[in-house]
Write a protein that holds these residues in place. Structure first.
Motif, mmCIF file in Angstrom:
data_model
loop_
_atom_site.group_PDB
_atom_site.id
_atom_site.type_symbol
_atom_site.label_atom_id
_atom_site.label_comp_id
_atom_site.label_asym_id
_atom_site.label_seq_id
_atom_site.Cartn_x
_atom_site.Cartn_y
_atom_site.Cartn_z
ATOM 1 N N LYS A 267 13.168 -6.570 -5.919
ATOM 2 C CA LYS A 267 14.196 -5.824 -6.662
ATOM 3 C C LYS A 267 15.353 -6.740 -7.070
ATOM 4 O O LYS A 267 15.957 -6.544 -8.134
ATOM 5 C CB LYS A 267 14.692 -4.635 -5.832
ATOM 6 C CG LYS A 267 13.618 -3.571 -5.590
ATOM 7 C CD LYS A 267 13.137 -2.897 -6.886
ATOM 8 C CE LYS A 267 12.189 -1.739 -6.619
ATOM 9 N NZ LYS A 267 11.732 -1.062 -7.840
ATOM 10 N N ALA B 121 9.161 2.550 -13.727
ATOM 11 C CA ALA B 121 9.531 3.273 -12.498
ATOM 12 C C ALA B 121 8.503 3.116 -11.384
ATOM 13 O O ALA B 121 8.776 3.509 -10.253
ATOM 14 C CB ALA B 121 9.743 4.757 -12.794
ATOM 15 N N ALA B 122 7.323 2.572 -11.687
ATOM 16 C CA ALA B 122 6.329 2.395 -10.616
ATOM 17 C C ALA B 122 6.880 1.411 -9.594
ATOM 18 O O ALA B 122 7.585 0.459 -9.950
ATOM 19 C CB ALA B 122 5.017 1.871 -11.190
ATOM 20 N N VAL C 124 -3.329 3.492 -15.324
ATOM 21 C CA VAL C 124 -3.141 2.041 -15.376
ATOM 22 C C VAL C 124 -3.074 1.498 -13.953
ATOM 23 O O VAL C 124 -2.545 2.157 -13.065
ATOM 24 C CB VAL C 124 -1.834 1.674 -16.144
ATOM 25 C CG1 VAL C 124 -0.577 2.154 -15.410
ATOM 26 C CG2 VAL C 124 -1.740 0.172 -16.403
ATOM 27 N N GLY D 120 9.567 8.813 -11.152
ATOM 28 C CA GLY D 120 8.964 8.684 -12.483
ATOM 29 C C GLY D 120 8.703 10.041 -13.123
ATOM 30 O O GLY D 120 8.963 10.241 -14.321
ATOM 31 N N PRO E 87 18.734 3.120 -7.553
ATOM 32 C CA PRO E 87 18.898 4.296 -6.700
ATOM 33 C C PRO E 87 19.247 3.915 -5.265
ATOM 34 O O PRO E 87 18.814 2.877 -4.758
ATOM 35 C CB PRO E 87 17.506 4.952 -6.714
ATOM 36 C CG PRO E 87 16.725 4.264 -7.796
ATOM 37 C CD PRO E 87 17.323 2.910 -7.948
ATOM 38 N N GLY E 88 20.012 4.795 -4.627
ATOM 39 C CA GLY E 88 20.109 4.769 -3.170
ATOM 40 C C GLY E 88 18.917 5.547 -2.643
ATOM 41 O O GLY E 88 17.905 5.719 -3.344
ATOM 42 N N PHE E 89 19.025 6.080 -1.427
ATOM 43 C CA PHE E 89 17.883 6.811 -0.862
ATOM 44 C C PHE E 89 17.702 8.140 -1.604
ATOM 45 O O PHE E 89 18.607 8.952 -1.686
ATOM 46 C CB PHE E 89 18.093 7.063 0.631
ATOM 47 C CG PHE E 89 16.978 7.862 1.220
ATOM 48 C CD1 PHE E 89 15.688 7.354 1.250
ATOM 49 C CD2 PHE E 89 17.206 9.126 1.724
ATOM 50 C CE1 PHE E 89 14.638 8.096 1.771
ATOM 51 C CE2 PHE E 89 16.168 9.877 2.247
ATOM 52 C CZ PHE E 89 14.890 9.362 2.274
ATOM 53 N N ILE E 90 16.492 8.322 -2.146
ATOM 54 C CA ILE E 90 16.170 9.523 -2.924
ATOM 55 C C ILE E 90 15.024 10.248 -2.222
ATOM 56 O O ILE E 90 14.001 9.635 -1.903
ATOM 57 C CB ILE E 90 15.719 9.142 -4.366
ATOM 58 C CG1 ILE E 90 16.799 8.331 -5.094
ATOM 59 C CG2 ILE E 90 15.317 10.384 -5.153
ATOM 60 C CD1 ILE E 90 18.042 9.082 -5.450
ATOM 61 N N GLY F 34 4.805 9.624 -9.568
ATOM 62 C CA GLY F 34 5.671 9.557 -8.393
ATOM 63 C C GLY F 34 6.893 10.446 -8.541
ATOM 64 O O GLY F 34 7.135 11.039 -9.600
ATOM 65 N N TYR G 75 7.145 0.367 -1.787
ATOM 66 C CA TYR G 75 8.108 -0.051 -0.758
ATOM 67 C C TYR G 75 7.526 0.103 0.649
ATOM 68 O O TYR G 75 8.042 0.851 1.480
ATOM 69 C CB TYR G 75 9.467 0.639 -0.902
ATOM 70 C CG TYR G 75 9.477 2.125 -1.250
ATOM 71 C CD1 TYR G 75 9.534 3.101 -0.269
ATOM 72 C CD2 TYR G 75 9.493 2.535 -2.575
ATOM 73 C CE1 TYR G 75 9.593 4.446 -0.583
ATOM 74 C CE2 TYR G 75 9.542 3.888 -2.906
ATOM 75 C CZ TYR G 75 9.587 4.835 -1.899
ATOM 76 O OH TYR G 75 9.649 6.179 -2.219
ATOM 77 N N VAL H 281 11.879 11.871 -2.006
ATOM 78 C CA VAL H 281 10.691 12.106 -2.837
ATOM 79 C C VAL H 281 9.464 12.495 -2.017
ATOM 80 O O VAL H 281 8.482 12.947 -2.568
ATOM 81 C CB VAL H 281 10.331 10.889 -3.722
ATOM 82 C CG1 VAL H 281 11.388 10.610 -4.740
ATOM 83 C CG2 VAL H 281 10.019 9.673 -2.901
HETATM 84 N N1 LIG Z 1 12.810 6.954 -3.354
HETATM 85 C C1 LIG Z 1 13.795 6.112 -3.080
HETATM 86 O O1 LIG Z 1 14.590 6.321 -2.142
HETATM 87 C C2 LIG Z 1 13.990 4.886 -3.926
HETATM 88 C C3 LIG Z 1 15.165 4.140 -3.715
HETATM 89 C C4 LIG Z 1 15.368 2.999 -4.482
HETATM 90 C C5 LIG Z 1 14.452 2.625 -5.435
HETATM 91 N N2 LIG Z 1 13.326 3.375 -5.622
HETATM 92 C C6 LIG Z 1 12.384 2.925 -6.650
HETATM 93 O O2 LIG Z 1 12.044 4.009 -7.491
HETATM 94 C C7 LIG Z 1 10.734 3.805 -8.029
HETATM 95 C C8 LIG Z 1 9.908 5.064 -7.820
HETATM 96 O O3 LIG Z 1 9.772 5.304 -6.437
HETATM 97 P P1 LIG Z 1 9.492 6.744 -5.802
HETATM 98 O O4 LIG Z 1 10.419 6.890 -4.658
HETATM 99 O O5 LIG Z 1 9.450 7.770 -6.860
HETATM 100 O O6 LIG Z 1 8.046 6.488 -5.169
HETATM 101 P P2 LIG Z 1 6.640 7.205 -5.399
HETATM 102 O O7 LIG Z 1 5.745 6.642 -4.360
HETATM 103 O O8 LIG Z 1 6.822 8.684 -5.438
HETATM 104 O O9 LIG Z 1 6.207 6.696 -6.834
HETATM 105 C C9 LIG Z 1 5.719 5.404 -7.070
HETATM 106 C C10 LIG Z 1 4.583 5.518 -8.072
HETATM 107 O O10 LIG Z 1 4.142 4.195 -8.421
HETATM 108 C C11 LIG Z 1 2.735 4.260 -8.588
HETATM 109 N N3 LIG Z 1 2.088 2.959 -8.411
HETATM 110 C C12 LIG Z 1 2.073 2.204 -7.300
HETATM 111 N N4 LIG Z 1 1.283 1.126 -7.486
HETATM 112 C C13 LIG Z 1 0.797 1.211 -8.756
HETATM 113 C C14 LIG Z 1 -0.087 0.408 -9.529
HETATM 114 N N5 LIG Z 1 -0.669 -0.697 -9.031
HETATM 115 N N6 LIG Z 1 -0.363 0.783 -10.797
HETATM 116 C C15 LIG Z 1 0.193 1.909 -11.309
HETATM 117 N N7 LIG Z 1 1.021 2.726 -10.617
HETATM 118 C C16 LIG Z 1 1.314 2.379 -9.345
HETATM 119 C C17 LIG Z 1 2.266 5.220 -7.497
HETATM 120 O O11 LIG Z 1 0.975 5.748 -7.751
HETATM 121 C C18 LIG Z 1 3.368 6.266 -7.498
HETATM 122 O O12 LIG Z 1 3.031 7.385 -8.301
HETATM 123 C C19 LIG Z 1 10.177 2.572 -7.316
HETATM 124 O O13 LIG Z 1 10.315 1.452 -8.153
HETATM 125 C C20 LIG Z 1 11.068 2.429 -6.103
HETATM 126 O O14 LIG Z 1 11.155 1.097 -5.663
HETATM 127 C C21 LIG Z 1 13.064 4.486 -4.881
#
Ligand SMILES: NC(=O)c1ccc[n+]([C@@H]2O[C@H](COP(=O)([O-])OP(=O)(O)OC[C@H]3O[C@@H](n4cnc5c(N)ncnc54)[C@H](O)[C@@H]3O)[C@@H](O)[C@H]2O)c1
Length: 257
Positions: free
Chosen positions: A160, A90-91, A62, A22, A186-189, A19, A94, A191
């Motif tokens: 969370k 980090a997985a 996994v 991550g 994190p806030g809004f990132i 992701g 949302y 991706v």
């Molecule tokens: N992007 C944002 O704005 C933001 C804000 C706050 C928190 N976050 C948190 O950051 C983390 C990463 O989010 P992201 O934005 O990079 O999203 P993303 O969708 O790019 O990455 C999430 C990853 O988790 C993996 N995943 C999901 N279910 C899975 C499972 N059952 N087994 C293994 N892997 C699994 C997905 O394949 C994906 O690669 C998350 O925990 C998210 O809640 C993100």
């Protein structure tokens, strides 16, 4: 006065490594000389990351919803480079589902990945690190949503909020083993996630409310993780570090009252 022991992470397991956030964490740790085991459901994306990186990267598929398999999974990750001292959870999922329409399976899936899997993985990791006696780091990627509810995200916000308490509970019990346990919120990132697509209206609105005049990028989160795993954070455990361009302070888009 004795100086605190200063240890850098050497071998890390990063979940959600396919992701946006991550992958950035994995790349950043690798740049700092850390060997990284990348874990995700999306094996094809992991293979691409391994191919792109010149440092020691290894990929392991996994499914974090398969909780019974997670202790064995940690054992397999341990074998890759002959140990582990750092776990980055980090997985995450949302998805959006209005409260009155949310199904039990939607609730369960978010809880399984965002909270229960973190418990199972962290416990398995901690057992091995305690046995090895090396100390180490766990960093959980939480969210500003742990403190602020939003529409369509009762499951996500609750998972969370639970993760923040799990971080404290693990930190409390693992301190005597010199295992640091912290969260980054994190806030809004930006991706542009395939797994977690967001609506255009939501993105516009959340961007508009951020005080800091640029968008958050995955590298902002990776930097905070590297700091928490580094020597200057030796005395930090049980903390949650907001990395959100000031979003936690309030809504910058509101007009003057
Ligand atoms: N992007 C944002 O704005 C933001 C804000 C706050 C928190 N976050 C948190 O950051 C983390 C990463 O989010 P992201 O934005 O990079 O999203 P993303 O969708 O790019 O990455 C999430 C990853 O988790 C993996 N995943 C999901 N279910 C899975 C499972 N059952 N087994 C293994 N892997 C699994 C997905 O394949 C994906 O690669 C998350 O925990 C998210 O809640 C993100």
């Amino acid at each position: 006065m004795s100086t605190p022991e200063r240890k850098q992470p050497r071998i890390a397991l990063v979940t959600g490594a396919a992701g946006g956030i991550g992958a950035a964490i994995a790349r950043r740790l690798s740049k700092e000389g850390v060997k990284v085991v990348l874990a995700d459901l999306r094996a094809d994306h992991l293979a691409a990351l391994v191919a792109e990186n010149s440092g020691p990267f290894a990929a392991l598929e996994v499914d974090l919803t398969d909780r019974a398999s997670l202790p064995d999974f940690v054992d397999r990750a341990w074998e890759v480079f002959g140990g582990l001292d750092t776990l980055i959870n980090a997985a995450g999922l949302y998805p959006s589902a209005p409260l009155l329409e949310m199904r039990d399976d939607q609730w369960d899936q978010v809880m399984d990945v965002n909270l229960s899997a973190v418990f199972s993985l962290s416990r398995a990791f901690a057992r091995r690190v305690v046995d090895a006696g090396t100390g180490g780091h766990i960093v959980n990627i939480s969210s500003g949503a742990s403190a602020r509810a939003r529409r369509g995200a009762a499951h996500y916000c609750t998972s969370k909020a639970g993760l923040d308490m799990l971080t404290k509970a693990f930190a409390l019990e693992l301190a005597e083993h010199r295992i640091h346990v912290n969260a980054v919120s994190p806030g809004f990132i930006e991706v542009d996630s395939e797994v977690n697509p967001l609506g255009a209206d939501y993105v516009r609105s959340i961007r508009g409310g951020q005080p800091w005049p640029r968008a958050g990028v995955p590298e902002d989160i990776a930097g905070a993780v590297a700091y928490l795993c580094g020597p200057d954070a030796e005395w930090i455990t049980g903390a949650s570090l907001s990395v959100d361009g000031g979003a936690g302070t309030g809504n910058a888009a509101l007009p003057l009252s």
